[in-house]
Design a protein around this motif. Sequence first.
Motif, PDB file in Angstrom:
ATOM      1  N   THR A  26      -0.746   6.286  -0.292  1.00 10.70           N
ATOM      2  CA  THR A  26      -0.716   7.935  -0.372  1.00 10.70           C
ATOM      3  C   THR A  26       0.728   8.239  -1.333  1.00 10.70           C
ATOM      4  OG1 THR A  26       0.620   8.078   1.563  1.00 10.70           O
ATOM      5  CG2 THR A  26      -1.769   8.178   1.803  1.00 10.70           C
ATOM      6  N   SER A  84      -3.672   0.476  -2.394  1.00 10.45           N
ATOM      7  CA  SER A  84      -3.708   1.811  -2.345  1.00 10.45           C
ATOM      8  C   SER A  84      -2.929   2.509  -1.140  1.00 10.45           C
ATOM      9  CB  SER A  84      -5.020   2.313  -2.218  1.00 10.45           C
ATOM     10  OG  SER A  84      -5.130   3.600  -2.299  1.00 10.45           O
ATOM     11  N   LYS A 120      -1.723   5.551 -10.932  1.00 10.02           N
ATOM     12  CA  LYS A 120      -1.858   6.763 -10.289  1.00 10.02           C
ATOM     13  C   LYS A 120      -3.389   7.396 -10.536  1.00 10.02           C
ATOM     14  CE  LYS A 120       0.068  11.232  -8.607  1.00 10.02           C
ATOM     15  NZ  LYS A 120      -1.170  11.962  -8.634  1.00 10.02           N
ATOM     16  N   TRP A 170       4.169   6.118  -1.186  1.00 14.17           N
ATOM     17  CA  TRP A 170       4.917   5.649  -2.494  1.00 14.17           C
ATOM     18  C   TRP A 170       6.162   6.184  -2.484  1.00 14.17           C
ATOM     19  CZ3 TRP A 170       4.588   2.115  -5.923  1.00 14.17           C
ATOM     20  CH2 TRP A 170       5.182   2.353  -7.234  1.00 14.17           C
ATOM     21  N   GLN A 181      -3.851   8.928  -5.126  1.00  7.30           N
ATOM     22  CA  GLN A 181      -3.472   7.713  -4.591  1.00  7.30           C
ATOM     23  C   GLN A 181      -2.538   6.724  -5.727  1.00  7.30           C
ATOM     24  OE1 GLN A 181      -4.739   6.162  -1.571  1.00  7.30           O
ATOM     25  NE2 GLN A 181      -4.522   8.226  -1.359  1.00  7.30           N
ATOM     26  N   TYR A 182      -1.673   6.216  -5.133  1.00  2.00           N
ATOM     27  CA  TYR A 182      -0.783   5.106  -5.934  1.00  2.00           C
ATOM     28  C   TYR A 182      -1.520   3.846  -6.089  1.00  2.00           C
ATOM     29  CZ  TYR A 182       2.195   8.686  -7.021  1.00  2.00           C
ATOM     30  OH  TYR A 182       2.870  10.085  -7.318  1.00  2.00           O
ATOM     31  N   LEU A 183      -1.946   3.011  -6.948  1.00  2.53           N
ATOM     32  CA  LEU A 183      -2.531   1.833  -6.844  1.00  2.53           C
ATOM     33  C   LEU A 183      -1.533   0.609  -7.427  1.00  2.53           C
ATOM     34  CD1 LEU A 183      -5.826   2.753  -8.478  1.00  2.53           C
ATOM     35  CD2 LEU A 183      -5.114   2.771  -5.877  1.00  2.53           C
ATOM     36  N   THR A 227      -9.016  -6.382  -6.114  1.00  3.28           N
ATOM     37  CA  THR A 227      -8.785  -4.818  -5.341  1.00  3.28           C
ATOM     38  C   THR A 227      -7.411  -4.520  -5.354  1.00  3.28           C
ATOM     39  OG1 THR A 227     -11.049  -4.866  -4.526  1.00  3.28           O
ATOM     40  CG2 THR A 227      -9.599  -3.297  -3.747  1.00  3.28           C
TER      41      THR A 227
END
Length: 64
Positions: free
Chosen positions: A46, A44, A25, A50, A29-31, A41
Amino acid sequence: MGETTVPAWRKSSRCATSTCVEVAKVDDQYLIRDSKNPEVTPLSFTKAEWEAFVSGVNAGEFRF
């Protein structure tokens, strides 16, 4: 120039030793990334996206 936040990647305690999905996090954004390919990369999402995903997992919507 602002500071860059370095993601703190987390793995599930249930993942195998060589293959795992990692989550971090950063700000709002949650990656998501594949631990085998950390240089790619990450995806991503929101907070709302998530939370909808986690809710679906908990409800069993992804069971085959």
